[in-house]
Design a protein around this motif. Structure first.
Motif, short mmCIF file in Angstrom:
data_model
loop_
_atom_site.label_atom_id
_atom_site.label_comp_id
_atom_site.label_asym_id
_atom_site.label_seq_id
_atom_site.Cartn_x
_atom_site.Cartn_y
_atom_site.Cartn_z
N LEU A 459 -1.70 2.59 -8.17
CA LEU A 459 -1.88 2.20 -6.77
C LEU A 459 -0.64 1.47 -6.24
CD1 LEU A 459 -4.03 2.17 -4.48
CD2 LEU A 459 -4.70 -0.11 -5.30
N GLU A 460 0.03 2.07 -5.26
CA GLU A 460 1.19 1.45 -4.62
C GLU A 460 0.71 0.48 -3.54
OE1 GLU A 460 4.35 1.69 -5.25
OE2 GLU A 460 4.50 3.41 -6.61
N ILE A 461 1.19 -0.75 -3.59
CA ILE A 461 0.75 -1.78 -2.65
C ILE A 461 1.96 -2.37 -1.94
CG2 ILE A 461 -0.43 -4.00 -2.40
CD1 ILE A 461 -1.99 -3.29 -4.97
N LYS A 462 1.87 -2.45 -0.63
CA LYS A 462 2.95 -3.05 0.17
C LYS A 462 2.47 -4.40 0.71
CE LYS A 462 5.70 0.49 -0.18
NZ LYS A 462 6.96 0.37 -0.96
N GLN A 463 3.43 -5.31 0.88
CA GLN A 463 3.09 -6.60 1.46
C GLN A 463 2.41 -6.40 2.82
OE1 GLN A 463 6.38 -9.31 1.81
NE2 GLN A 463 5.25 -10.80 3.01
N GLY A 464 1.30 -7.09 3.03
CA GLY A 464 0.55 -6.95 4.28
C GLY A 464 -0.57 -5.94 4.20
N ASN A 465 -0.62 -5.11 3.12
CA ASN A 465 -1.74 -4.19 2.93
C ASN A 465 -3.04 -4.97 2.73
OD1 ASN A 465 -0.26 -1.44 1.00
ND2 ASN A 465 -0.28 -1.85 3.19
N TYR A 466 -4.13 -4.40 3.21
CA TYR A 466 -5.44 -4.94 2.89
C TYR A 466 -5.84 -4.36 1.53
CZ TYR A 466 -5.63 -6.43 7.73
OH TYR A 466 -5.36 -7.05 8.92
N ILE A 467 -6.29 -5.22 0.63
CA ILE A 467 -6.62 -4.78 -0.72
C ILE A 467 -8.02 -5.22 -1.10
CG2 ILE A 467 -4.25 -4.64 -1.58
CD1 ILE A 467 -4.54 -7.41 -2.75
N ALA A 468 -8.64 -4.45 -1.97
CA ALA A 468 -10.00 -4.76 -2.43
C ALA A 468 -10.02 -4.84 -3.94
CB ALA A 468 -10.99 -3.71 -1.94
N LEU A 469 -10.55 -5.94 -4.46
CA LEU A 469 -10.77 -6.09 -5.88
C LEU A 469 -12.22 -5.77 -6.18
CD1 LEU A 469 -8.61 -8.44 -4.90
CD2 LEU A 469 -8.81 -9.15 -7.29
N VAL A 470 -12.44 -4.89 -7.14
CA VAL A 470 -13.79 -4.50 -7.54
C VAL A 470 -14.00 -5.00 -8.97
CG1 VAL A 470 -15.40 -2.61 -7.93
CG2 VAL A 470 -13.75 -2.48 -6.05
N ASN A 471 -14.95 -5.92 -9.12
CA ASN A 471 -15.19 -6.58 -10.41
C ASN A 471 -13.89 -7.12 -11.00
OD1 ASN A 471 -17.94 -6.07 -10.22
ND2 ASN A 471 -17.81 -4.15 -11.36
N GLY A 472 -13.08 -7.72 -10.13
CA GLY A 472 -11.88 -8.42 -10.57
C GLY A 472 -10.62 -7.60 -10.66
N LYS A 473 -10.69 -6.28 -10.40
CA LYS A 473 -9.51 -5.43 -10.51
C LYS A 473 -9.20 -4.77 -9.16
CE LYS A 473 -10.18 -4.41 -15.41
NZ LYS A 473 -10.34 -3.35 -16.44
N ILE A 474 -7.91 -4.74 -8.81
CA ILE A 474 -7.52 -4.12 -7.54
C ILE A 474 -7.72 -2.61 -7.65
CG2 ILE A 474 -5.62 -3.63 -5.97
CD1 ILE A 474 -4.46 -6.32 -6.58
N LYS A 475 -8.51 -2.08 -6.73
CA LYS A 475 -8.83 -0.65 -6.76
C LYS A 475 -8.48 0.06 -5.46
CE LYS A 475 -10.73 -0.45 -10.87
NZ LYS A 475 -10.15 0.37 -11.95
N TYR A 476 -8.28 -0.69 -4.38
CA TYR A 476 -8.04 -0.07 -3.07
C TYR A 476 -6.95 -0.82 -2.33
CZ TYR A 476 -12.72 1.85 -3.98
OH TYR A 476 -13.81 2.46 -4.55
N ALA A 477 -6.18 -0.07 -1.54
CA ALA A 477 -5.18 -0.68 -0.65
C ALA A 477 -5.05 0.20 0.58
CB ALA A 477 -3.84 -0.81 -1.35
N GLU A 478 -5.10 -0.41 1.76
CA GLU A 478 -4.99 0.33 3.03
C GLU A 478 -4.24 -0.52 4.04
OE1 GLU A 478 -5.85 3.34 3.60
OE2 GLU A 478 -7.28 3.85 1.98
N ASN A 479 -3.69 0.16 5.06
CA ASN A 479 -3.00 -0.57 6.14
C ASN A 479 -3.98 -1.21 7.11
OD1 ASN A 479 -0.39 0.12 5.27
ND2 ASN A 479 -0.57 2.15 6.23
N ASP A 480 -5.20 -0.68 7.15
CA ASP A 480 -6.19 -1.12 8.15
C ASP A 480 -7.43 -1.66 7.45
OD1 ASP A 480 -7.37 -1.04 10.96
OD2 ASP A 480 -8.77 0.24 9.85
N LEU A 481 -7.96 -2.80 7.93
CA LEU A 481 -9.10 -3.45 7.30
C LEU A 481 -10.34 -2.58 7.35
CD1 LEU A 481 -10.33 -5.93 5.92
CD2 LEU A 481 -10.71 -6.92 8.20
N LYS A 482 -10.61 -1.98 8.51
CA LYS A 482 -11.80 -1.15 8.65
C LYS A 482 -11.74 0.07 7.73
CE LYS A 482 -13.64 -0.18 12.61
NZ LYS A 482 -13.79 0.27 14.01
#
Length: 833
Positions: A459-482
């Motif tokens: 998963l490539e993550i850029k500063q300012g991305n919205y990210i989601a941790l699932v059970n403690g691990k980063i699994k998602y990253a998007e530019n938009d919160l919704k």
């Protein structure tokens, strides 16, 4: 410079120097977070841990012995340990002190022995040691030091070797731990230990520089506690608005800015990292303060409060108080179990207390409680067993250290998120093993914003991305919160998901909330205004067991069933209430049967009891549906003995799912009711239909034979069931009344003389009941231990009888006990019904 040995005075100076050097680099360590989440706190945890040592050493006399210094440091570092990094650091220091032994002077070889002891103790403290961490540094340092002293006894050279080895080990951590290399950082805990060791060397080579180190800024970890110590007395308020904000920049003239801010008010507190500048000030012109700040960068987390309106709800930390804020629940229970939980906001603290936590520690990310804080919380409770919910992976090891130090019987539940702990608290009356099994199926999600570029797995993550941790691990990253929230819910809500709990952060997004409501419209929902910083949402999904039965059985505590008995059955218990020493307690859950009986025997009178309120039943019904049951059979004490069934009926009528609830009058109580409940539950496990289970209960409930022999007639007399004359004559003749329950009513069965007369009547009854059938036999007792001995005697007499299955020996609960007093008896049910 040549130094031959380290004595107590020099050890004290070295530790203070190491502490100062680490604290000076606190923010550097905080920014070495593997995950790009805005809550890196390794530097804060290590700084607060080592600062506890420095603080204690400033109190130690310079003429103290090595043993006195060691004892002071060992106690301080253990009690001050915070987070995983701080806990391991405390073990390294403890191990080093252990390695000193009874020596008054440490020569080079002695220092190496102490370092090797530090390594051993640190590795033993971790269940699964991971290389590429602080452990690797202490191991390599100890090994290198051992090689060094083979050719030299120069302590200055040894300290230099230790410092250089630590630095090399830190630089190698990304090669040993892939996630560090992927994130482009070295291990923060390893780097922290290096700074301490570098501080030792700096004291020897640049003592003046170390001596001059003073904390020029309040560290972020201390920001909140510093504010808490500011006087907020409404009578002394000169500047009305408490104003806080963060400037997203720190490369400006901060000294000039501070002067400008101080012209606008008082009580100013500043915290600075390499990228941000945090401000707290009391002012009458908050707008002007914000305008000054905007000249230096974008603003984050702006908060303005009118203190004259807010003061009534403001918790002010007493100036003499040192440590985390600890809150004790106003609702005191006499339960044998206690629950301590960590909350990261005031709002969640209130939620946990409402859900029944006994003690809440206000802590969490960047403000982890210390070992001493957790010990303080433990000391608030006097319970047979205490469960601790850390709700943060960095607090688990600290909590375990506190448990080792405490004399209390405490267990650390390794909860890693706030809502994981909340899951346990709201179902705290269930058996902990059952909850642990259920929790494995659930999903905990935390949504925040990346503070830097990185890559996690693929998963490539850029500063300012919205990210989601699932059970403690980063699994998602998007530019938009919704978009992020939509993806997370779409991929994690399944056909087995029954409940969603959402905690909203301080930055609200109404559109996103509507999206969550839409995505979870088929689920049971709870929204909590958590007001947490950095995290937009905590989300918790509860999933049902895909193999669970459709029908749940609900009963009340007069069944004399306890949670551990029905842990593997689809059974829940709603407690009646018992008045004890002027307070109402929930039977079983808030007061033990032994406590109730002690009071009954001491006062020689029954206690007042009351049926559950409709709200108690409503909550219980809703929770069973939330867990995934489709139908509920509610079986309760005879309606001629209690209004419990009526209360259940009122609650049923308030349910949307009322067509799926059936309320049955058991026509009995105590273990007779318990038998109907457990057997109905077993039928549910066998997937028998809702209606067939109802039919079975209705056909079986009148077939019980229920006998209880009373020790005397006092309680029946006080209850108006017999007169005083009858009671006197009965006592004089040593008559023992035997009562029964028939068609839902308590009836006089027989009066016999003495214990032997009772036993003969019981034998006669069992013989009659087993003439044409086999039976289940429940032996019950109430009050004094002598009755338990008789009950045990009855059970043993029939345990080898082929027509009798002895189920158990059970203590009668307070409802029946309060009306009949001490005694013993039997309940039988035909096996085929």
């Amino acid at each position: 410079m040549r130094i031959r040995y380290i004595d107590a005075k020099r050890l004290r100076m070295l530790l203070i120097a190491g502490s100062k050097w680490l604290v000076m680099h606190e923010e550097v360590l905080n920014e070495l977070n593997v995950y790009p989440v805005p809550d890196g706190d390794t530097g804060s945890n290590m700084s607060m841990t080592i600062s506890a040592v420095e603080k204690e050493l400033t109190r130690v006399n310079e003429k103290s012995s090595m043993n006195e210094v060691s004892e002071a440091v060992e106690e301080a570092v253990l009690m001050g340990a915070r987070g995983n990094s701080g806990t391991i650091l405390s073990q390294i220091i403890t191990g080093f002190l252990k390695g000193i032994g009874d020596k008054d002077r440490l020569y080079a070889a002695d220092v190496v022995t102490a370092l090797e002891s530090a390594k051993e103790v640190a590795y033993q403290a971790v269940n699964q040691p991971v290389e590429g961490t602080i452990l690797t540094v202490i191991r390599k340092v100890a090994d290198s030091a051992r090689e060094y002293v083979k050719t030299s006894d120069d302590l200055v050279g040894l300290l230099e070797n230790i410092k250089d080895t630590a630095q090399e080990a830190v630089e190698q951590t990304p090669e040993e731990l892939p996630k560090l290399k992927e994130a482009g950082v070295v291990d923060a805990g390893a780097k922290g230990l290096f700074y301490i060791l570098e501080g030792f060397y700096m004291l020897i080579t640049q003592a003046d520089l170390v001596e001059e180190i003073e904390p020029t800024e309040v560290k972020n970890a201390d920001f909140s506690s510093t504010i808490a110590n500011i006087d907020h007395d409404p009578d002394s308020i000169t500047f009305q608005y408490c104003t806080e904000f963060i400037i997203g920049n720190s490369s400006f003239d901060t000294d000039k800015f501070k002067e400008e801010i101080l012209e606008l008010g008082d009580s100013a507190v500043f915290a600075q990292s390499s990228k941000k500048f945090k401000v707290h000030v009391h002012t009458n012109n908050p707008g002007q303060a914000l305008e000054l700040a905007l000249k230096n960068g974008d603003l984050e987390k702006v908060k303005i409060e009118n203190m004259k309106l807010q003061h009534e709800n403001l918790y002010v930390k007493p100036k003499e108080e040192d440590g985390a804020k600890i809150f004790v629940n106003d609702k005191i229970t006499l339960s044998e179990k206690g629950h301590i939980i960590v909350a990261d906001t005031e709002n969640l603290k209130n939620e946990f207390l409402k859900n029944g936590a006994d003690v809440v520690i206000l802590g969490g990310q960047s403000k982890n409680p210390s070992v001493q804080d957790i010990l303080n919380a433990l000391n608030k409770l006097d319970k047979k067993i205490i469960y601790i919910y850390p709700n943060n992976k960095n607090i688990i090891s600290t909590a375990k250290l506190a448990c080792e130090k405490s004399e209390k019987n405490a267990v650390v539940m390794e909860t890693r998120t706030m809502l994981e702990g909340n899951f346990y608290i709201k179902d705290k009356n269930e058996e902990i093993e059952k909850l642990m099994e259920e929790e494995k199926r659930n999903i905990s999600i935390e949504i925040t914003k990346a503070v830097r570029d990185t890559k996690v797995d693929a998963l490539e993550i850029k500063q300012g991305n919205y990210i989601a941790l699932v059970n403690g691990k980063i699994k998602y990253a998007e530019n938009d919160l919704k978009t992020l929230v939509s993806s997370v819910l779409d991929q994690n809500i399944t056909k087995d998901t029954m409940t969603i709990t959402v905690t909203e952060g301080s930055e609200k997004d109404e559109q996103c909330k509507k999206l969550i409501e839409g995505k979870s419209k088929k689920l049971y929902k709870t929204f909590i205004d958590g007001n947490q910083e950095n995290y937009y949402y905590y989300i918790y999904l509860e999933n049902k067991n895909p193999n669970m039965p459709e029908v749940a059985i609900l009963t009340d505590s007069t069944s004399d069933l306890v949670p551990e008995e029905v842990m593997n059955l689809p059974v829940s218990i709603v407690p009646l209430k018992v008045e004890f020493q002027g307070n109402l307690y929930k039977d079983i859950f808030e007061i033990s049967r032994s406590q109730v009986w002690e009071e009954i025997l001491k006062t020689n009178t029954g206690l007042k009891t009351s049926q559950p309120a409709p709200q108690d039943f409503l909550k219980a019904y809703k929770r069973l549906f939330e867990k995934g049951y489709k139908k509920i059979i509610s079986i309760h004490i005879s309606s001629k003995l209690s209004g419990t069934s009526q209360s259940a009926q009122v609650a049923k009528n308030l349910l949307e799912e009322k067509e799926n609830v059936e309320i049955l009058d058991s026509l009995t109580t105590t273990s007779a009711l318990g038998h109907l409940v457990t057997e109905a539950a077993k039928k549910s496990l066998k997937r028998e239909s809702f209606q067939s289970i109802i039919n079975w209960v209705e056909n079986t409930r009148s077939k019980a034979r229920f006998l209880i022999a009373l020790n005397d007639l006092k309680f029946l007399e006080k209850g108006g069931r017999i007169g005083k004359a009858t009671s006197y004559i009965g006592s004089a003749l040593h008559l023992k009344p035997i009562i029964g329950v028939r068609n839902g009513e308590v009836i006089p069965e027989k009066k016999v003389i003495g214990e032997m007369g009772v036993l003969n009547y019981i034998r006669k009854t069992i013989k009659q009941e087993t003439e044409n059938q086999s039976v289940y036999l429940y032996v019950v007792w109430a009050g004094v231990s002598k009755n338990l001995d008789v009950a045990d005697k009855i059970a043993k007499e029939y345990e080898k009888n082929s027509k009798v299955t002895v189920v158990n020996i059970k203590l009668v609960g307070p409802v029946i006990g309060s009306h009949v007093g001490s005694g013993f008896g039997i309940i039988t049910y035909p096996k085929l019904s």
